[in-house]
Write a protein that holds these residues in place. Structure first.
Motif, PDB file in Angstrom:
ATOM      1  N   THR A 409       0.844  -1.214   0.000  1.00  0.00           N
ATOM      2  CA  THR A 409       0.000   0.000   0.000  1.00  0.00           C
ATOM      3  C   THR A 409       0.870   1.251   0.000  1.00  0.00           C
ATOM      4  N   ALA A 410       1.924   1.259   0.810  1.00  0.00           N
ATOM      5  CA  ALA A 410       2.812   2.430   0.893  1.00  0.00           C
ATOM      6  C   ALA A 410       3.460   2.730  -0.465  1.00  0.00           C
ATOM      7  N   VAL A 411       3.932   1.679  -1.140  1.00  0.00           N
ATOM      8  CA  VAL A 411       4.617   1.856  -2.434  1.00  0.00           C
ATOM      9  C   VAL A 411       3.657   2.394  -3.508  1.00  0.00           C
ATOM     10  N   PHE A 412       2.457   1.825  -3.602  1.00  0.00           N
ATOM     11  CA  PHE A 412       1.498   2.279  -4.620  1.00  0.00           C
ATOM     12  C   PHE A 412       0.967   3.679  -4.321  1.00  0.00           C
ATOM     13  N   LEU A 413       0.584   3.927  -3.064  1.00  0.00           N
ATOM     14  CA  LEU A 413       0.018   5.230  -2.708  1.00  0.00           C
ATOM     15  C   LEU A 413       1.008   6.369  -2.944  1.00  0.00           C
ATOM     16  N   LEU A 414       2.208   6.220  -2.375  1.00  0.00           N
ATOM     17  CA  LEU A 414       3.193   7.288  -2.527  1.00  0.00           C
ATOM     18  C   LEU A 414       3.721   7.351  -3.959  1.00  0.00           C
ATOM     19  N   GLY A 415       3.777   6.198  -4.626  1.00  0.00           N
ATOM     20  CA  GLY A 415       4.217   6.175  -6.029  1.00  0.00           C
ATOM     21  C   GLY A 415       3.338   7.034  -6.921  1.00  0.00           C
ATOM     22  N   ILE A 416       2.025   7.060  -6.631  1.00  0.00           N
ATOM     23  CA  ILE A 416       1.087   7.844  -7.437  1.00  0.00           C
ATOM     24  C   ILE A 416       0.972   9.293  -6.932  1.00  0.00           C
ATOM     25  N   PHE A 417       1.055   9.502  -5.635  1.00  0.00           N
ATOM     26  CA  PHE A 417       0.822  10.843  -5.082  1.00  0.00           C
ATOM     27  C   PHE A 417       2.084  11.719  -4.978  1.00  0.00           C
ATOM     28  N   TYR A 418       3.275  11.094  -5.030  1.00  0.00           N
ATOM     29  CA  TYR A 418       4.496  11.869  -4.767  1.00  0.00           C
ATOM     30  C   TYR A 418       5.559  11.483  -5.798  1.00  0.00           C
ATOM     31  N   LYS A 419       5.834  12.399  -6.729  1.00  0.00           N
ATOM     32  CA  LYS A 419       6.716  12.052  -7.861  1.00  0.00           C
ATOM     33  C   LYS A 419       8.176  11.839  -7.442  1.00  0.00           C
ATOM     34  N   ARG A 420       8.557  12.331  -6.256  1.00  0.00           N
ATOM     35  CA  ARG A 420       9.960  12.207  -5.810  1.00  0.00           C
ATOM     36  C   ARG A 420      10.314  10.774  -5.390  1.00  0.00           C
ATOM     37  N   ILE A 421       9.281   9.946  -5.135  1.00  0.00           N
ATOM     38  CA  ILE A 421       9.543   8.548  -4.745  1.00  0.00           C
ATOM     39  C   ILE A 421      10.221   7.836  -5.913  1.00  0.00           C
ATOM     40  N   ASN A 422      11.336   7.153  -5.630  1.00  0.00           N
ATOM     41  CA  ASN A 422      12.087   6.509  -6.722  1.00  0.00           C
ATOM     42  C   ASN A 422      12.157   4.987  -6.565  1.00  0.00           C
TER      43      ASN A 422
END
Length: 539
Positions: A409-422
């Motif tokens: 959940t953390a990877v998908f949610l932040l992956g879509i909401f926060y472009k800085r996640i790499n």
């Protein structure tokens, strides 16, 4: 328990004849390429998408387990069944990104957003998790239901159902799954609704039932100090599990991806959310009715998981009993068919095609069929182990999901909401998160042999809901910190794949894919969820 009579068997036979007809009709259609076999040619309408989402979710473990929760003083588990609002998040938030990227699977989306490592980790892990949770639990619950209903032994019931379901899933692919599920959803709703109305009439209505069990029994909100279901942890962890299950899990999302466009897909998820409101009334309340009748000495069952089959066989008239039995078999078969197809899609598209990229389409379809057969065999081999797992089935399933869901959940949610996640942040969180989840399951199993003052015992003993909430917070911090300490992702990894990088053209396209009716129905669904949460507060 009353056994089924001639009229019941006629009803069940008619149901199977129609099911067979649908399966044959689908099998005769062309299944020449992977899009046809795994995503029904991406040409399915909203009604079938919504019914398929609902039928995939409501397996026999839901019917048996949710009624068992109603009959066994585990009403807080109801929160997992009023997650219609999370199904809406799939349609309104996640689906446009998935559809735009043109992916078949969720691991494939992670590769587009991050890199191939995340895809591999999620693919392999998902297949293992399906065998451990979905396939095994569904087959076990199905064996219990079939043996209780048809008066045959557990193994015959379990094996017969698995083989029959495996057969039409292998031959018909995703199209066979979604169309048979539509019929199964209709049968299940009609049958269970009849049982709820007849049951409420039998106990003398809602007021009479409440007086027997006591109003405090109908309270799903326990104090924050409750050892089993503290309400803050229950609310947070059920939401985390909900986003993982409804918005990022291949098993459910694959149904939305079969839609012919975003508009039909979103409407399908809205319809699925509307249907998702029904289990409270169709399965949980019959469990409370069964408990009421047991307290009055009018019904007998040994385990809460037997509440639904016993109530059904004793209350329903001939013929209708057969229809509900067919509905229960339908629930079992639709869940199994969905997970068989999702497993074969993950294996074929994410593992086999990755290793052999030049494989012709026809060979990939055959590989998918062989993968399904192997998964069916593994599922059967797992039954004896599952049969040894005691306790209320539904609670077992939710506790395991509370350890699986947070990192994904953390990877998908932040992956879509926060472009800085790499990519580095994503792979670190997935690997560390899944290892910690496995450690927690192991500690929970062996905690009695550990030192009760040690940290390992404390980790194994902490309430599963509280663990899930803290675990999610840990995963969020981990993915953000690792991403910020490593280089930012390239533009091609974020363009149109995060909220901050959607182009103006895509924004305009998205606005034309819904109207005021879609918004109104969505708001109504959220209002009903809020009403159910307020209603079940024991006052």
């Amino acid at each position: 328990m009353q056994t089924l009579d001639t009229l019941d068997w006629i009803t069940i036979s008619i149901y199977f004849a129609i099911l067979l007809g649908i399966a044959i009709w689908v099998i005769n259609k062309k299944q020449s390429n992977t899009e046809d076999y795994f995503l029904a040619g991406r040409n399915v309408g909203w009604f079938v998408v919504g019914a398929s989402i609902f039928a995939s979710n409501i397996g026999s473990e839901h019917v048996v387990g949710l009624a068992g929760a109603g009959a066994g003083d585990k009403l807080p588990m109801l929160i997992y069944e009023i997650q219609a609002w999370v199904v809406l998040i799939l349609g309104w938030v996640f689906l446009p990104f998935y559809a735009r990227s043109g992916v078949f699977t969720m691991p494939e989306f992670l590769e587009k957003r991050f890199d191939a490592r995340s895809r591999w980790v999620l693919s392999v892990f998902s297949i293992i998790a399906y065998v451990l949770t979905k396939i095994s639990v569904t087959i076990y619950a199905g064996g219990v239901v079939v043996s209780a209903l048809l008066g045959i032994d557990f193994w015959t019931g379990a094996l017969g159902t698995v083989i029959l379901t495996g057969l039409y899933t292998v031959l018909g692919g995703m199209r066979a799954v979604v169309y048979t599920e539509t019929l199964q959803a209709i049968i299940l709703v009609i049958g269970a609704a009849a049982l709820t109305f007849i049951g409420l009439d039998k106990v003398g209505g809602w007021e009479s039932m409440t007086q027997t069990v006591g109003p405090e029994y109908l309270d799903m909100w326990r104090p924050a100090t409750d050892p089993d279901f503290p309400w803050p942890s229950l609310l947070i962890t059920s939401s985390i599990v909900g986003v993982w299950y409804w918005c990022t899990d291949q098993y459910i999302v694959q149904r939305a991806l079969t839609a012919r466009n975003i508009k039909e897909g979103r409407r399908g998820t809205i319809f699925g959310a509307l249907l998702k409101l029904l289990p409270v009334f169709l399965f949980l309340i019959p469990g409370i009715i069964a408990l009421t009748l047991k307290m009055r000495g009018e019904l007998h069952w040994d385990s809460p998981d037997e509440a639904f089959p016993v109530l059904m066989s004793n209350l329903l008239p001939s013929g209708l009993r057969g229809l509900v039995a067919a509905g229960l078999l339908a629930a079992l078969m639709s869940s199994l068919a969905s997970v068989f197809n999702s497993c074969s899609t993950l294996f074929t598209v994410d593992i086999y095609k990755k290793l052999r990229p030049n494989t012709p389409e026809k060979k990939l379809v055959q590989t998918g069929q062989i993968a399904t057969v192997i998964i069916v065999i593994i599922g059967i081999a797992w039954i004896p182990i599952m049969a040894n797992i005691s306790g209320v089935l539904y609670e077992y399933l939710q506790s395991v999901q509370s350890y699986i869901a947070p990192p994904i959940t953390a990877v998908f949610l932040l992956g879509i909401f926060y472009k800085r996640i790499n990519a580095q942040g994503a792979i670190t969180t997935l690997v560390v998160g899944l290892i910690l989840g496995a450690v927690r399951i192991t500690l929970e199993i062996v905690k009695d042999s550990l030192d009760s003052d040690g940290i390992l015992y404390m980790l194994g003993d902490i309430n599963f809901l509280s663990f899930g909430a803290w675990f999610f917070l840990f995963c969020i911090v981990l993915i953000v910190v690792v991403s910020l300490l490593t280089p930012a992702p390239a533009h091609e990894k974020t363009d149109n794949l995060t909220f901050q990088t959607i182009s103006e053209v895509e924004k305009r396209n998205n606005k034309t894919s819904y109207n005021w009716k879609d918004i109104a129905v969505s708001v109504l669904i959220v209002a009903i969820v809020a009403w159910v949460m307020i209603f079940f507060n024991g006052e």
